[in-house]
Scaffold this active site. Structure first.
Site, PDB file in Angstrom:
ATOM      1  N   GLY A  53      -7.816  -7.610   4.714  1.00 44.87           N
ATOM      2  CA  GLY A  53      -7.305  -7.371   6.065  1.00 44.87           C
ATOM      3  C   GLY A  53      -6.758  -8.676   6.608  1.00 44.87           C
ATOM      4  N   ASP A  84     -11.802 -18.097   1.225  1.00 46.70           N
ATOM      5  CA  ASP A  84     -12.873 -19.052   0.911  1.00 46.70           C
ATOM      6  C   ASP A  84     -12.621 -19.665  -0.460  1.00 46.70           C
ATOM      7  OD1 ASP A  84     -14.218 -17.314  -1.187  1.00 46.70           O
ATOM      8  OD2 ASP A  84     -14.423 -15.999   0.548  1.00 46.70           O
ATOM      9  N   ARG A  96     -12.000   2.035   8.281  1.00 46.59           N
ATOM     10  CA  ARG A  96     -10.652   2.465   7.929  1.00 46.59           C
ATOM     11  C   ARG A  96     -10.733   3.795   7.153  1.00 46.59           C
ATOM     12  NH1 ARG A  96      -5.646  -0.363   4.630  1.00 46.59           N
ATOM     13  NH2 ARG A  96      -4.142  -0.222   6.302  1.00 46.59           N
ATOM     14  N   ASP A 136       0.812  -1.213   0.000  1.00 44.80           N
ATOM     15  CA  ASP A 136       0.000   0.000   0.000  1.00 44.80           C
ATOM     16  C   ASP A 136       0.856   1.279   0.000  1.00 44.80           C
ATOM     17  OD1 ASP A 136      -2.103   1.696   0.284  1.00 44.80           O
ATOM     18  OD2 ASP A 136      -2.844   0.855   2.165  1.00 44.80           O
ATOM     19  N   GLU A 180      21.204 -13.250  11.502  1.00 44.66           N
ATOM     20  CA  GLU A 180      19.825 -13.380  11.001  1.00 44.66           C
ATOM     21  C   GLU A 180      19.836 -13.644   9.494  1.00 44.66           C
ATOM     22  OE1 GLU A 180      17.314 -10.563  14.107  1.00 44.66           O
ATOM     23  OE2 GLU A 180      18.341  -9.611  12.428  1.00 44.66           O
ATOM     24  N   ASN A 185     -10.412  -3.923   2.500  1.00 44.21           N
ATOM     25  CA  ASN A 185     -10.137  -3.642   3.906  1.00 44.21           C
ATOM     26  C   ASN A 185     -11.273  -3.071   4.737  1.00 44.21           C
ATOM     27  OD1 ASN A 185      -7.515  -4.585   4.481  1.00 44.21           O
ATOM     28  ND2 ASN A 185      -6.690  -3.032   3.111  1.00 44.21           N
ATOM     29  N   LYS A 232      -1.360  -8.288  -5.246  1.00 42.28           N
ATOM     30  CA  LYS A 232      -2.070  -8.589  -3.989  1.00 42.28           C
ATOM     31  C   LYS A 232      -3.370  -7.795  -4.024  1.00 42.28           C
ATOM     32  CE  LYS A 232      -1.357  -8.000   1.030  1.00 42.28           C
ATOM     33  NZ  LYS A 232      -0.368  -7.465   1.983  1.00 42.28           N
ATOM     34  N   TRP A 233      -4.487  -8.490  -4.100  1.00 40.96           N
ATOM     35  CA  TRP A 233      -5.817  -7.864  -4.241  1.00 40.96           C
ATOM     36  C   TRP A 233      -6.452  -7.797  -2.860  1.00 40.96           C
ATOM     37  CZ3 TRP A 233      -8.943  -7.112  -8.984  1.00 40.96           C
ATOM     38  CH2 TRP A 233     -10.263  -6.752  -8.721  1.00 40.96           C
TER      39      TRP A 233
HETATM   40  C1  GLA Z   1      -4.332  -4.910   4.802  1.00 43.10           C
HETATM   41  C2  GLA Z   1      -3.477  -6.099   4.456  1.00 43.10           C
HETATM   42  C3  GLA Z   1      -2.054  -5.831   4.836  1.00 43.10           C
HETATM   43  C4  GLA Z   1      -1.567  -4.610   4.108  1.00 43.10           C
HETATM   44  C5  GLA Z   1      -2.469  -3.438   4.402  1.00 43.10           C
HETATM   45  C6  GLA Z   1      -2.131  -2.230   3.568  1.00 43.10           C
HETATM   46  O1  GLA Z   1      -4.446  -4.742   6.154  1.00 43.10           O
HETATM   47  O2  GLA Z   1      -3.959  -7.242   5.067  1.00 43.10           O
HETATM   48  O3  GLA Z   1      -1.244  -6.942   4.526  1.00 43.10           O
HETATM   49  O4  GLA Z   1      -1.533  -4.864   2.738  1.00 43.10           O
HETATM   50  O5  GLA Z   1      -3.826  -3.747   4.167  1.00 43.10           O
HETATM   51  O6  GLA Z   1      -2.937  -1.165   3.831  1.00 43.10           O
END
Ligand code: GLA
Length: 747
Positions: free
Chosen positions: A528, A534, A443, A367, A614, A480, A476-477
């Site tokens: 989120g 699903d 949000r 994001d 690490e 939120n 990544k779709w």
């Molecule tokens: C959601 C996603 C997170 C991230 C944030 C970005 O919470 O689950 O992985 O991508 O949005 O705003």
């Protein structure tokens, strides 16, 4: 195999290990007869019994026979208001205002191949491996035909169900309820397992005996939700991982759903699963068809473990559409937890440079790259690169990332709009909102009306432009917030009950367009974290970010719950920093790696800030993952312990289908002194084979399963070990079992 037996008017559906039988009663009511372990062909209608029961009405066709009642007979698809008082599957609103449904058999057909559902996710496969049973029932008063569809995927022990409702009259037909699945079981001494939770703690199993009345799980949030999952189990009270009869039912749907079980008056149980009737109506014009989303059933006579493995195989091979099938998916690094909104090309490239050196293969920009978006209060809907933040745009950034040896991925949240966005300023009516009511913000954002074609087209055009502007191989779709104020400016009042479902269909349509136009892009679903995990989404997004909770110990529980239906390869799982951002827990890096690699594996931390130790550990993890991905992602999954029960450790194993190789993962809880000698009994091995255990000698499969493997004593909180087992050639001389000393396993 599907068999029709004319004398008994029964249809019998056989899979490799299960049999399902239904019968057409002389009244035309379609009865459920049997679902359970595989039987030879037989007529089981003798199991259906009849008695004159008080307060159970008799349909017209029964004449003077007072023993036949819809209230008591098991059915394939329950009706309403005409004598069955249990959970209905379908309900019409007739022109006269009555809300009833009554169905009688009209015709049936068995055909090769799988039925098609337009615009909806569905299990797929070749003509030769599927068979379809279509039963057409009629409701004359409603002027409708209801087609019950059954798909039989014999090799996978999977039976799918769907329902098509067709308007065969001259006027409109109004549906108020249309479930995908009705399963009438002749017993109520069963447990029901549902998968519940919250944002950051999804899919925790909850198991309870059925009690009289209705018990249910469902969502009215517009998404399948973090709170409940469209997957339920009914099982023997004493069923466990390895023993007992279990029925699993999943709904391939990503919106409002309901899975309800009613325990009837005669110790029977009815499961009805489908689109949630809450605020649902659908008007069909003459000739119009409504398709209920697909549901899928698995029955296992060998416990919950085998039920899950049957779902896993079917989902992996016949639901997920993955252009990388059979190949390893790239190990990714995502910048979200590393930078949140605060990034510039330098920061991103520092992470990418380090990632490439450690063996990571894909860099995902999360994001904050578009519109005016420096926090989560603005910008959604404006899918153009913010060139103040990323000078030169993705056209500059993505090739630079590629130059480091990494492919490039991007986060989007297409279904949403911020009020502070150019899109909202231009089209305020594109957001869902009830006239006269102030919108509830989630949000600080609103939800776009994806039931409208022009809204989807506008968003899609923007996405298309961005994705064509750079070499993007992963998307990544995200989604939120939950839906509220669901009202569409594009539909008349009497059709507002269609909006929730039309929005889901809109999402599916967009995802299908994306797949068609960008077949090489791997799409990961997200809501989120795991708020829309699903079977519907999995048809379009082969993996889904399992949870925003990245703490390894919490993840063991979330991934455990998720595994009851969904395979490991669908669960996005990343190693993140400690103290963990969500719960402050500190776990060893090794443990975080072991938890994440039983998922679609990646990292979500600022790798440029890692210490040399690490980095060395991350390098080893990635090497292990690359060497063992087939076993981890495609192996048969065995839950060895339940992390929700108090216990010293959580363990699971992946076993290759030929049982020649296994990987056992064990994660210990809090440290304790003078811990007892622990033994872990394995599962799924070949009892007759001998296995070489990494650094711990050679063991018989029977010994490992019945006597167990001695676990090392560990020091410190949340330690983990991974054991790799390979079957050794039978020609070799017998092995000596080498008992290991505490902590001597090579991991
Ligand atoms: C959601 C996603 C997170 C991230 C944030 C970005 O919470 O689950 O992985 O991508 O949005 O705003």
């Amino acid at each position: 195999m599907i068999v029709y037996h004319e004398p008994s008017r029964t249809y019998t559906l056989h899979t490799k290990h299960t049999t399902y039988q239904l019968a057409v009663h002389p009244t035309g009511v379609v009865q459920h007869v049997y679902y359970g372990p595989r039987l030879r062909d037989c007529d089981l209608t003798g199991l259906l019994r009849y008695a004159d029961r008080g307060f159970s009405p008799n349909p017209e066709e029964a004449g003077a026979d007072r023993t036949f009642s819809l209230d008591t007979t098991p059915q394939e698809y329950s009706t309403c208001g005409v004598g069955d008082f249990r959970l209905p599957s379908i309900e019409f609103e007739l022109p006269c205002g009555s809300r009833t449904a009554d169905l009688r058999y009209a015709r049936g057909e068995i055909r090769r191949g799988k039925y098609a559902l337009e615009g909806l996710p569905a299990f797929y496969g070749g003509e030769e491996e599927w068979e379809t049973l279509s039963l057409v029932l009629r409701d004359d008063a409603a002027q409708a035909e209801v087609e019950l569809l059954y798909g039989v995927l014999e090799e996978y022990d999977l039976i799918t169900r769907s329902v098509l409702v067709r308007n065969v009259g001259e006027g409109p037909v109004r549906l108020c309820r249309c479930a995908s699945l009705c399963l009438d079981l002749p017993r109520s001494d069963l447990d029901m397992v549902t998968f519940n939770g919250a944002h950051l703690m999804e899919r925790c199993p909850s198991r309870a005996p059925l009690r009289p009345g209705i018990q249910s799980a469902g969502s009215v949030r517009g998404a399948s939700s973090h709170q409940h999952n469209p997957f339920v189990i009914l099982c023997d009270r004493e069923a466990n991982e390895d023993y007992g009869l279990c029925y699993g039912a999943m709904l391939l749907y990503s919106g409002n759903f309901q899975a309800a079980v009613e325990t009837g008056q005669f110790e029977n149980a009815r499961l009805v699963m489908g689109v949630n009737p809450y605020h649902f109506t659908w008007t069909l014009e003459p000739g119009g068809v409504f398709s209920a989303p697909e549901a899928a059933l698995v029955c296992s006579e060998a416990g919950l473990g085998e039920m899950s493995r049957r779902f896993h195989r079917a989902i992996r091979d016949r639901l997920v559409r993955d252009h990388l099938r059979g190949r390893r998916k790239p190990v990714l690094v995502n910048n979200w937890e590393a930078t949140y909104f605060d990034f510039d090309p330098e920061k991103l490239l520092a992470i990418a440079r380090e990632a490439a050196a450690l063996g990571v293969e894909l860099f995902v920009l999360d994001d904050g790259w578009f519109g005016k978006r420096d926090d989560d209060n603005s910008g959604l809907g404006d899918w153009q690169v913010n060139t103040d933040k990323l000078p030169g745009g993705l056209e500059a950034l993505a090739p630079t990332i590629n130059g480091l040896g990494l492919s490039f991925g991007l986060w989007v949240e297409p279904e949403m709009v911020s009020e502070d966005s150019d899109l909202y300023r231009a089209h305020p009516d594109w957001a869902l909102r009830v006239p006269g009511r102030a919108p509830a913000r989630g949000r600080n954002q609103l939800v776009l009306d994806f039931s409208r074609r022009e809204v989807r087209d506008h968003i899609y055009a923007q996405l298309h432009r961005v994705l064509s502007s750079a070499p993007v191989t992963y998307v990544k779709w995200d989604m939120n917030r939950s839906l509220s104020g669901v009202w569409s400016a594009a539909l008349p009042p009497q059709r507002q009950g269609e909006v929730y479902h039309r929005c889901v269909l809109g999402v599916y349509e967009m995802l299908e367009r994306l797949r068609t136009d960008f077949p090489e892009i791997l799409v990961e679903g997200c809501c989120g974290g795991g708020g829309r995990f699903d079977g519907g989404m999995l048809y379009y997004t082969p993996q889904i970010w399992c949870s925003d909770n990245t703490d390894a110990m919490d993840r063991l529980r979330i991934q455990y719950g998720t595994s009851f239906c969904y395979p490991v390869c669908t669960m996005g799982a990343h190693v993140s920093v400690v103290p963990n951002e969500q719960n402050g827990r500190v776990t060893p890096l090794e443990t975080r790696g072991i938890a994440a690699m039983s998922g679609a594996f990646g990292y979500e931390l600022d790798l440029s800030k890692c210490t040399p130790e690490e980095k060395a550990c991350i390098c080893r993890q990635i090497e292990t993952y690359k060497a063992r991905w087939e076993l981890l992602q495609l192996g048969d999954y065995y839950r060895l312990t339940d992390p929700f029960r108090e216990g010293p450790y959580t363990a699971w194993a992946q076993v290759s289908p030929d049982r020649r190789e296994a990987l056992v993962s064990v994660v210990f809880g809090g440290a304790r002194a003078v811990s007892p000698f622990r033994v872990l009994k394995l599962k799924g091995l070949d009892p007759g084979a001998r296995y070489q255990v990494d650094g711990a000698g050679c063991w018989g499969g029977d010994a490992l399963m019945h006597a167990g493997f001695p676990l090392p004593a560990v020091k410190g909180d949340y330690q983990a070990v991974q054991l790799h087992l390979t079957a050794v050639d039978d020609q070799l001389p017998p092995c000596n079992c080498v008992l290991i000393e505490s902590g001597s396993i090579n991991i």
